[in-house]
Motif scaffolding. Sequence first.
Motif, PDB file in Angstrom:
ATOM      1  N   LYS A  12      -5.607   4.851 -12.921  1.00  0.00           N
ATOM      2  CA  LYS A  12      -6.937   4.701 -12.324  1.00  0.00           C
ATOM      3  C   LYS A  12      -7.070   3.417 -11.512  1.00  0.00           C
ATOM      4  CE  LYS A  12      -9.514   7.549 -15.587  1.00  0.00           C
ATOM      5  NZ  LYS A  12     -10.649   7.598 -16.553  1.00  0.00           N
ATOM      6  N   LEU A  13      -6.493   2.313 -12.018  1.00  0.00           N
ATOM      7  CA  LEU A  13      -6.607   1.023 -11.327  1.00  0.00           C
ATOM      8  C   LEU A  13      -5.238   0.375 -11.246  1.00  0.00           C
ATOM      9  CD1 LEU A  13      -8.214  -1.396 -10.144  1.00  0.00           C
ATOM     10  CD2 LEU A  13      -8.524  -2.199 -12.504  1.00  0.00           C
ATOM     11  N   ILE A  14      -4.826   0.026 -10.038  1.00  0.00           N
ATOM     12  CA  ILE A  14      -3.569  -0.693  -9.827  1.00  0.00           C
ATOM     13  C   ILE A  14      -3.898  -2.014  -9.145  1.00  0.00           C
ATOM     14  CG2 ILE A  14      -1.322  -0.709  -8.666  1.00  0.00           C
ATOM     15  CD1 ILE A  14      -1.313   2.338  -8.824  1.00  0.00           C
ATOM     16  N   CYS A  15      -3.512  -3.108  -9.793  1.00  0.00           N
ATOM     17  CA  CYS A  15      -3.703  -4.446  -9.225  1.00  0.00           C
ATOM     18  C   CYS A  15      -2.346  -5.034  -8.876  1.00  0.00           C
ATOM     19  CB  CYS A  15      -4.428  -5.361 -10.206  1.00  0.00           C
ATOM     20  SG  CYS A  15      -6.143  -4.906 -10.491  1.00  0.00           S
ATOM     21  N   THR A  44       0.832  -1.204   0.000  1.00  0.00           N
ATOM     22  CA  THR A  44       0.000   0.000   0.000  1.00  0.00           C
ATOM     23  C   THR A  44       0.865   1.253   0.000  1.00  0.00           C
ATOM     24  OG1 THR A  44      -1.810  -1.146   1.116  1.00  0.00           O
ATOM     25  CG2 THR A  44      -1.806   1.256   1.239  1.00  0.00           C
ATOM     26  N   GLU A  45       1.958   1.220   0.741  1.00  0.00           N
ATOM     27  CA  GLU A  45       2.885   2.352   0.716  1.00  0.00           C
ATOM     28  C   GLU A  45       3.514   2.502  -0.665  1.00  0.00           C
ATOM     29  OE1 GLU A  45       3.467   4.673   3.100  1.00  0.00           O
ATOM     30  OE2 GLU A  45       1.754   3.687   4.067  1.00  0.00           O
ATOM     31  N   GLY A  46       3.797   1.371  -1.295  1.00  0.00           N
ATOM     32  CA  GLY A  46       4.344   1.408  -2.651  1.00  0.00           C
ATOM     33  C   GLY A  46       3.367   2.024  -3.644  1.00  0.00           C
ATOM     34  N   VAL A  47       2.095   1.644  -3.530  1.00  0.00           N
ATOM     35  CA  VAL A  47       1.076   2.210  -4.421  1.00  0.00           C
ATOM     36  C   VAL A  47       0.938   3.705  -4.188  1.00  0.00           C
ATOM     37  CG1 VAL A  47      -1.397   2.251  -4.921  1.00  0.00           C
ATOM     38  CG2 VAL A  47      -0.197   0.067  -4.742  1.00  0.00           C
ATOM     39  N   LYS A  48       0.959   4.130  -2.931  1.00  0.00           N
ATOM     40  CA  LYS A  48       0.892   5.565  -2.628  1.00  0.00           C
ATOM     41  C   LYS A  48       2.054   6.308  -3.286  1.00  0.00           C
ATOM     42  CE  LYS A  48      -1.520   5.262   1.824  1.00  0.00           C
ATOM     43  NZ  LYS A  48      -1.377   5.443   3.305  1.00  0.00           N
ATOM     44  N   GLU A  49       3.224   5.683  -3.275  1.00  0.00           N
ATOM     45  CA  GLU A  49       4.401   6.288  -3.900  1.00  0.00           C
ATOM     46  C   GLU A  49       4.184   6.464  -5.403  1.00  0.00           C
ATOM     47  OE1 GLU A  49       8.134   8.033  -3.387  1.00  0.00           O
ATOM     48  OE2 GLU A  49       6.786   7.225  -1.849  1.00  0.00           O
ATOM     49  N   LEU A  50       3.609   5.435  -6.044  1.00  0.00           N
ATOM     50  CA  LEU A  50       3.335   5.526  -7.479  1.00  0.00           C
ATOM     51  C   LEU A  50       2.311   6.609  -7.777  1.00  0.00           C
ATOM     52  CD1 LEU A  50       3.180   1.775  -8.608  1.00  0.00           C
ATOM     53  CD2 LEU A  50       5.093   3.373  -8.792  1.00  0.00           C
ATOM     54  N   GLY A  62      -9.100   4.567  -6.803  1.00  0.00           N
ATOM     55  CA  GLY A  62      -9.502   5.745  -6.049  1.00  0.00           C
ATOM     56  C   GLY A  62      -9.115   5.569  -4.591  1.00  0.00           C
ATOM     57  N   ASN A  63     -10.071   5.726  -3.698  1.00  0.00           N
ATOM     58  CA  ASN A  63      -9.817   5.522  -2.267  1.00  0.00           C
ATOM     59  C   ASN A  63     -10.155   4.112  -1.807  1.00  0.00           C
ATOM     60  OD1 ASN A  63      -8.995   8.228  -1.812  1.00  0.00           O
ATOM     61  ND2 ASN A  63     -11.144   8.883  -1.795  1.00  0.00           N
ATOM     62  N   CYS A  64     -10.498   3.256  -2.757  1.00  0.00           N
ATOM     63  CA  CYS A  64     -10.935   1.889  -2.442  1.00  0.00           C
ATOM     64  C   CYS A  64      -9.764   0.911  -2.521  1.00  0.00           C
ATOM     65  CB  CYS A  64     -12.032   1.489  -3.424  1.00  0.00           C
ATOM     66  SG  CYS A  64     -12.699  -0.155  -3.159  1.00  0.00           S
ATOM     67  N   GLU A  86     -16.314  -1.529  -4.984  1.00  0.00           N
ATOM     68  CA  GLU A  86     -15.714  -2.590  -4.165  1.00  0.00           C
ATOM     69  C   GLU A  86     -16.250  -3.966  -4.534  1.00  0.00           C
ATOM     70  OE1 GLU A  86     -15.251  -3.959   0.512  1.00  0.00           O
ATOM     71  OE2 GLU A  86     -15.777  -1.879   0.040  1.00  0.00           O
ATOM     72  N   ALA A  87     -17.553  -4.086  -4.750  1.00  0.00           N
ATOM     73  CA  ALA A  87     -18.147  -5.388  -5.060  1.00  0.00           C
ATOM     74  C   ALA A  87     -17.632  -5.915  -6.402  1.00  0.00           C
ATOM     75  CB  ALA A  87     -19.665  -5.278  -5.093  1.00  0.00           C
ATOM     76  N   ARG A  88     -17.572  -5.060  -7.385  1.00  0.00           N
ATOM     77  CA  ARG A  88     -17.098  -5.498  -8.701  1.00  0.00           C
ATOM     78  C   ARG A  88     -15.612  -5.834  -8.682  1.00  0.00           C
ATOM     79  NH1 ARG A  88     -20.557  -1.192 -12.477  1.00  0.00           N
ATOM     80  NH2 ARG A  88     -22.533  -2.357 -12.329  1.00  0.00           N
ATOM     81  N   LEU A  89     -14.829  -5.079  -7.941  1.00  0.00           N
ATOM     82  CA  LEU A  89     -13.407  -5.378  -7.825  1.00  0.00           C
ATOM     83  C   LEU A  89     -13.189  -6.701  -7.100  1.00  0.00           C
ATOM     84  CD1 LEU A  89     -12.066  -1.816  -6.977  1.00  0.00           C
ATOM     85  CD2 LEU A  89     -11.534  -3.138  -9.039  1.00  0.00           C
ATOM     86  N   ARG A  90     -13.975  -6.950  -6.069  1.00  0.00           N
ATOM     87  CA  ARG A  90     -13.859  -8.220  -5.333  1.00  0.00           C
ATOM     88  C   ARG A  90     -14.212  -9.401  -6.254  1.00  0.00           C
ATOM     89  NH1 ARG A  90     -12.937  -8.793  -0.284  1.00  0.00           N
ATOM     90  NH2 ARG A  90     -13.449  -6.604   0.143  1.00  0.00           N
ATOM     91  N   GLU A  91     -15.244  -9.236  -7.050  1.00  0.00           N
ATOM     92  CA  GLU A  91     -15.640 -10.265  -8.013  1.00  0.00           C
ATOM     93  C   GLU A  91     -14.525 -10.506  -9.031  1.00  0.00           C
ATOM     94  OE1 GLU A  91     -19.089 -10.991 -11.465  1.00  0.00           O
ATOM     95  OE2 GLU A  91     -18.901  -9.038 -10.459  1.00  0.00           O
TER      96      GLU A  91
END
Length: 319
Positions: A222-225, A209-215, A238-240, A280-285
Amino acid sequence: MRDIDVIALGELLIDFIQNGETSQGNPLFEANPGGAPCNVLAMLAGLGRRTEFIGKVGRDMFGRQLKEALEDVRIGACGLREDGKVPTTLVLVHKLDNGDRDFSFYRSPGADMMLTPEEVDGDRIGRAEIFHFGSLSMTNEPARAATKKALWAAEKAGVLRSFDPNLRPLLWKSLDEAKEQIFYGLAHCDVLKISDNEIQWLTGKEDFTEGVKELKKNYDIKLICVSMGRDGSRAYYGNCIVEVPGFIREDTIETTGAGDTFCGCILHFILEYGLDSLNEARLREALRFANAAASVITTRKGALKVMPEVEEIERIINR
């Protein structure tokens, strides 16, 4: 006219994966079609998506095998070129005792490196919903310039851009050069699929999560997996933040193509819902489906021609 779901540019090669030994104890290697961008397309094609590939193979027996493999899995080959002087790229994949892999590349040069900007059809890229690329096409010229031309065409046409760094340190002159080109990719993508070890290397942060914040300080993605192997995956949108555990398999053979399978499934859900309509629901799916598919491919040799089918994936999810 958007008549292509995903078009990808990059390496199409032969993965020689160890498959047993001779009576003398010598390793036997099976010539499997591979290459990360095409593995992603193969997963998407199996899910019913319209796909096309841009890249180059040698005018040799392996090049013919790869062209036939694309046809077999229904990946459009309009952008596939042949090189009469440089052979098809080959990779020997060795499984280590800890389950990880070691790669030996025969690519000095390899045909995938020889794709030129003139061989990239920008108009065709503009007909796609998503353009997908990795960093291996940016290790050397002229393929680096070809990749950047393709990105320019995608941006001009408003095509979503998907990037998987897929770091292979041995293919770069230096890791500093690798970072420079991967940073270029980060600056020109809307969707990023990155592995746990890659984000740690790239940002210097042990915590993902810290790495993603750095990026996100420097790049508007828009989306980082983040794929985390047996531990599953996370999505940052976003904030999710969504995390889904992996599906542990006792019958894993090797992990070639697992990240590509995962990436293909994520792009499938983006096509389904739209990048601006995720929650959140769609990302979890999406993560659950992608994790399950990746777990299936670890039980097989190779990836491109043996991608899991929807029924197999759903059985894993529902068991």
